[in-house]
Design a protein around this motif. Structure first.
Motif, PDB file in Angstrom:
ATOM      1  N   PRO A 264       0.809  -1.231   0.000  1.00  0.00           N
ATOM      2  CA  PRO A 264       0.000   0.000   0.000  1.00  0.00           C
ATOM      3  C   PRO A 264       0.838   1.275   0.000  1.00  0.00           C
ATOM      4  CG  PRO A 264      -0.816  -1.575   1.635  1.00  0.00           C
ATOM      5  CD  PRO A 264       0.504  -2.084   1.171  1.00  0.00           C
ATOM      6  N   VAL A 265       2.019   1.223   0.639  1.00  0.00           N
ATOM      7  CA  VAL A 265       2.847   2.426   0.716  1.00  0.00           C
ATOM      8  C   VAL A 265       3.400   2.790  -0.656  1.00  0.00           C
ATOM      9  CG1 VAL A 265       5.045   3.333   1.585  1.00  0.00           C
ATOM     10  CG2 VAL A 265       3.453   2.220   3.152  1.00  0.00           C
ATOM     11  N   ILE A 266       3.942   1.817  -1.386  1.00  0.00           N
ATOM     12  CA  ILE A 266       4.565   2.118  -2.678  1.00  0.00           C
ATOM     13  C   ILE A 266       3.548   2.171  -3.808  1.00  0.00           C
ATOM     14  CG2 ILE A 266       6.744   1.115  -1.948  1.00  0.00           C
ATOM     15  CD1 ILE A 266       6.147  -1.353  -3.505  1.00  0.00           C
ATOM     16  N   GLY A 267       2.340   1.678  -3.571  1.00  0.00           N
ATOM     17  CA  GLY A 267       1.264   1.819  -4.545  1.00  0.00           C
ATOM     18  C   GLY A 267       1.392   0.928  -5.762  1.00  0.00           C
ATOM     19  N   ILE A 268       1.785  -0.340  -5.570  1.00  0.00           N
ATOM     20  CA  ILE A 268       1.900  -1.255  -6.705  1.00  0.00           C
ATOM     21  C   ILE A 268       0.523  -1.757  -7.126  1.00  0.00           C
ATOM     22  CG2 ILE A 268       4.237  -2.006  -6.152  1.00  0.00           C
ATOM     23  CD1 ILE A 268       3.016  -4.547  -4.926  1.00  0.00           C
ATOM     24  N   SER A 269       0.440  -2.166  -8.386  1.00  0.00           N
ATOM     25  CA  SER A 269      -0.821  -2.691  -8.923  1.00  0.00           C
ATOM     26  C   SER A 269      -0.745  -4.182  -9.206  1.00  0.00           C
ATOM     27  CB  SER A 269      -1.205  -1.948 -10.203  1.00  0.00           C
ATOM     28  OG  SER A 269      -1.380  -0.574  -9.943  1.00  0.00           O
ATOM     29  N   VAL A 270       0.479  -4.703  -9.466  1.00  0.00           N
ATOM     30  CA  VAL A 270       0.663  -6.132  -9.717  1.00  0.00           C
ATOM     31  C   VAL A 270       1.866  -6.616  -8.914  1.00  0.00           C
ATOM     32  CG1 VAL A 270      -0.312  -6.007 -12.043  1.00  0.00           C
ATOM     33  CG2 VAL A 270       2.146  -5.762 -11.736  1.00  0.00           C
ATOM     34  N   VAL A 289      -5.864  -6.840  -0.983  1.00  0.00           N
ATOM     35  CA  VAL A 289      -5.242  -5.524  -0.810  1.00  0.00           C
ATOM     36  C   VAL A 289      -5.176  -4.769  -2.140  1.00  0.00           C
ATOM     37  CG1 VAL A 289      -3.905  -6.229   1.199  1.00  0.00           C
ATOM     38  CG2 VAL A 289      -2.899  -6.483  -1.071  1.00  0.00           C
ATOM     39  N   GLY A 290      -5.880  -5.287  -3.152  1.00  0.00           N
ATOM     40  CA  GLY A 290      -5.983  -4.591  -4.424  1.00  0.00           C
ATOM     41  C   GLY A 290      -4.815  -4.778  -5.359  1.00  0.00           C
ATOM     42  N   VAL A 291      -4.045  -5.850  -5.175  1.00  0.00           N
ATOM     43  CA  VAL A 291      -2.883  -6.116  -6.020  1.00  0.00           C
ATOM     44  C   VAL A 291      -3.123  -7.391  -6.807  1.00  0.00           C
ATOM     45  CG1 VAL A 291      -0.396  -6.535  -6.068  1.00  0.00           C
ATOM     46  CG2 VAL A 291      -1.359  -4.966  -4.386  1.00  0.00           C
ATOM     47  N   ARG A 292      -2.846  -7.361  -8.087  1.00  0.00           N
ATOM     48  CA  ARG A 292      -3.092  -8.503  -8.966  1.00  0.00           C
ATOM     49  C   ARG A 292      -1.865  -9.419  -8.974  1.00  0.00           C
ATOM     50  NH1 ARG A 292      -6.777  -7.923 -13.471  1.00  0.00           N
ATOM     51  NH2 ARG A 292      -6.832  -9.818 -14.706  1.00  0.00           N
ATOM     52  N   PRO A 293      -1.982 -10.691  -8.569  1.00  0.00           N
ATOM     53  CA  PRO A 293      -0.826 -11.598  -8.561  1.00  0.00           C
ATOM     54  C   PRO A 293      -0.580 -12.222  -9.932  1.00  0.00           C
ATOM     55  CG  PRO A 293      -2.723 -12.713  -7.617  1.00  0.00           C
ATOM     56  CD  PRO A 293      -3.181 -11.318  -7.964  1.00  0.00           C
ATOM     57  N   ILE A 294       0.702 -12.344 -10.296  1.00  0.00           N
ATOM     58  CA  ILE A 294       1.142 -13.010 -11.521  1.00  0.00           C
ATOM     59  C   ILE A 294       2.254 -13.982 -11.134  1.00  0.00           C
ATOM     60  CG2 ILE A 294       2.184 -12.713 -13.809  1.00  0.00           C
ATOM     61  CD1 ILE A 294       0.964  -9.900 -13.856  1.00  0.00           C
ATOM     62  N   VAL A 295       2.249 -15.172 -11.705  1.00  0.00           N
ATOM     63  CA  VAL A 295       3.170 -16.233 -11.294  1.00  0.00           C
ATOM     64  C   VAL A 295       4.320 -16.364 -12.286  1.00  0.00           C
ATOM     65  CG1 VAL A 295       3.332 -18.656 -10.619  1.00  0.00           C
ATOM     66  CG2 VAL A 295       1.184 -17.437 -10.313  1.00  0.00           C
ATOM     67  N   TYR A 296       5.516 -16.646 -11.769  1.00  0.00           N
ATOM     68  CA  TYR A 296       6.680 -16.945 -12.615  1.00  0.00           C
ATOM     69  C   TYR A 296       7.375 -18.192 -12.068  1.00  0.00           C
ATOM     70  CZ  TYR A 296       9.685 -15.000  -8.923  1.00  0.00           C
ATOM     71  OH  TYR A 296      10.334 -14.758  -7.728  1.00  0.00           O
ATOM     72  N   MET A 297       8.213 -18.911 -12.815  1.00  0.00           N
ATOM     73  CA  MET A 297       8.210 -19.059 -14.249  1.00  0.00           C
ATOM     74  C   MET A 297       7.432 -20.328 -14.562  1.00  0.00           C
ATOM     75  SD  MET A 297      10.062 -16.540 -15.339  1.00  0.00           S
ATOM     76  CE  MET A 297      10.019 -17.095 -17.030  1.00  0.00           C
ATOM     77  N   VAL A 298       6.514 -20.272 -15.504  1.00  0.00           N
ATOM     78  CA  VAL A 298       5.632 -21.387 -15.830  1.00  0.00           C
ATOM     79  C   VAL A 298       5.867 -21.752 -17.291  1.00  0.00           C
ATOM     80  CG1 VAL A 298       3.257 -22.194 -15.906  1.00  0.00           C
ATOM     81  CG2 VAL A 298       3.945 -20.545 -14.153  1.00  0.00           C
ATOM     82  N   ASN A 299       6.438 -22.936 -17.525  1.00  0.00           N
ATOM     83  CA  ASN A 299       6.818 -23.313 -18.890  1.00  0.00           C
ATOM     84  C   ASN A 299       6.187 -24.608 -19.390  1.00  0.00           C
ATOM     85  OD1 ASN A 299       8.554 -21.095 -19.448  1.00  0.00           O
ATOM     86  ND2 ASN A 299      10.136 -22.023 -18.192  1.00  0.00           N
ATOM     87  N   SER A 300       5.871 -25.534 -18.509  1.00  0.00           N
ATOM     88  CA  SER A 300       5.314 -26.798 -18.981  1.00  0.00           C
ATOM     89  C   SER A 300       3.816 -26.664 -19.262  1.00  0.00           C
ATOM     90  CB  SER A 300       5.548 -27.902 -17.950  1.00  0.00           C
ATOM     91  OG  SER A 300       4.653 -27.776 -16.864  1.00  0.00           O
ATOM     92  N   PRO A 301       3.290 -27.412 -20.241  1.00  0.00           N
ATOM     93  CA  PRO A 301       1.856 -27.332 -20.573  1.00  0.00           C
ATOM     94  C   PRO A 301       0.952 -27.686 -19.396  1.00  0.00           C
ATOM     95  CG  PRO A 301       3.071 -28.469 -22.303  1.00  0.00           C
ATOM     96  CD  PRO A 301       4.025 -28.294 -21.168  1.00  0.00           C
ATOM     97  N   ASN A 302       1.349 -28.677 -18.588  1.00  0.00           N
ATOM     98  CA  ASN A 302       0.514 -29.071 -17.448  1.00  0.00           C
ATOM     99  C   ASN A 302       0.422 -27.958 -16.407  1.00  0.00           C
ATOM    100  OD1 ASN A 302      -0.081 -31.597 -18.476  1.00  0.00           O
ATOM    101  ND2 ASN A 302       1.676 -32.581 -17.518  1.00  0.00           N
ATOM    102  N   GLU A 303       1.557 -27.305 -16.155  1.00  0.00           N
ATOM    103  CA  GLU A 303       1.542 -26.195 -15.209  1.00  0.00           C
ATOM    104  C   GLU A 303       0.686 -25.048 -15.737  1.00  0.00           C
ATOM    105  OE1 GLU A 303       5.747 -26.351 -12.755  1.00  0.00           O
ATOM    106  OE2 GLU A 303       5.676 -25.299 -14.675  1.00  0.00           O
TER     107      GLU A 303
END
Length: 330
Positions: A264-270, A289-303
């Motif tokens: 909240p202090v730095i105001g990130i969105s993701v 808290v209003g932040v969109r999560p994104i996952v790394y690193m995803v390479n296999s088709p099943n994942e």
């Protein structure tokens, strides 16, 4: 004589046992004292930090609709889910215009590219870990063919390291709908100052770019200078000791500090999170808290299928050839 030595041995063992017990009780008392002394102070410190954060925090995103339009919507499935790391660096030379063109030709518009600062103060699109950007000049970098570093480099035309300005002109001409995640590898004040100057003079790039950094301080400084920039945090776990990782209390406190105070202090969105530490509960905590999560690193088709169907979370990938729908068509 024998009994005398036996008596001395028993007496020595007894004294050793008494000393050991005394040492154990002493350590326990010291630990008890510090715990009782530290817990109130830790609680008070945490309370002060929480109150202070309310006065220094920045506005998170100036325009939530713009953020959603950048990330695209689930209606754009399947191009909605993946974000091509370095332009899908397994499929084409990383951080190259050829990689960007290939992604766009396949219908994917979410791209993550690396940004570094040269010794002469120019922002370039390159992986500093491979090209040692910080110790080289722009002229030196632009004499190196980046396609020859890729296993399939012979299939691509010769290409050199591009500056941020050249990338902006290329995107404006070739990919006006592309969303750019620009990951800063240099978090120095010099880099932040150069980035702010460029963004303030280039409104078109600012509108389509999400700046990513692993440094909360760098994000705070950048958004303080340029509040319109949408930023994200590259979150890495710094609890290297296994004893700390195994403690649920410590990991919970560590995560709560990032989510409820720093974010909240730095105001990130993701926020970019490792797939090894991601689950539905963590995703919900960040979304709360209003932040969109994104996952790394995803390479296999099943994942990828797992994060699409179960987690319903966007992910960062090195290759677009392993997208589940493409393999099913093949």
């Amino acid at each position: 004589m024998y009994w005398r030595w036996l008596w001395l041995g028993i007496k020595m063992i007894y004294q050793l046992l008494c000393c050991s017990l005394s040492l154990i009780f002493f350590c326990f008392n010291v630990l008890w004292f510090f715990c009782n002394l530290a817990i109130p102070w830790c609680t008070l410190t945490l309370l002060v930090v929480c109150v202070a954060s309310k006065f220094v925090k920045l506005q998170r995103s100036p325009n939530e609709k713009r953020l959603l339009s950048l990330l695209s919507t689930p209606d754009d499935w399947p191009s909605y889910w993946p974000i091509a790391n370095r332009g899908a660096g397994y499929d084409a030379p990383e951080n190259s215009k050829a990689a960007i063109k290939k992604c766009l030709a396949r219908g994917y518009r979410n791209l993550l590219l690396d940004a570094g600062l040269t010794s002469c103060g120019e922002i370039v699109i390159a992986n500093p870990q491979k090209l040692d950007v910080a110790h080289r000049t722009l002229n030196d970098l632009q004499q190196q063919n980046i396609t020859e570093q890729h296993p399939m480099g012979c299939q691509f035309e010769t290409e050199y390291v591009a500056t941020l300005k050249q990338l902006s002109e290329f995107l404006e001409a070739e990919a006006p709908s592309a969303t750019l995640f620009l990951r800063l590898h240099d978090n120095s004040p010099r880099m932040i100052d150069q980035m702010q100057k460029f963004m303030s003079s280039n409104e078109a790039l600012t509108q389509r770019t999400i700046v990513i950094s692993r440094s909360p301080l760098a994000i705070y400084q950048l958004r303080k200078l340029q509040p319109d920039i949408i930023c994200g945090l590259w979150h890495e776990t710094y609890l290297s000791l296994s004893i700390l990782k195994s403690s649920t209390l410590i990991t919970s406190i560590y995560g709560a500090i990032f989510r409820n105070i720093i974010a909240p202090v730095i105001g990130i969105s993701v926020v970019f999170l490792s797939k090894d530490e991601f689950n539905l509960h963590i995703a919900d905590l960040w979304r709360n808290v209003g932040v969109r999560p994104i996952v790394y690193m995803v390479n296999s088709p099943n994942e990828k299928r797992y994060f699409q169907k179960t987690m319903k979370t966007q992910y960062l990938t090195d290759s677009l050839r392993s997208e589940p729908h493409l393999l099913m068509k093949a």
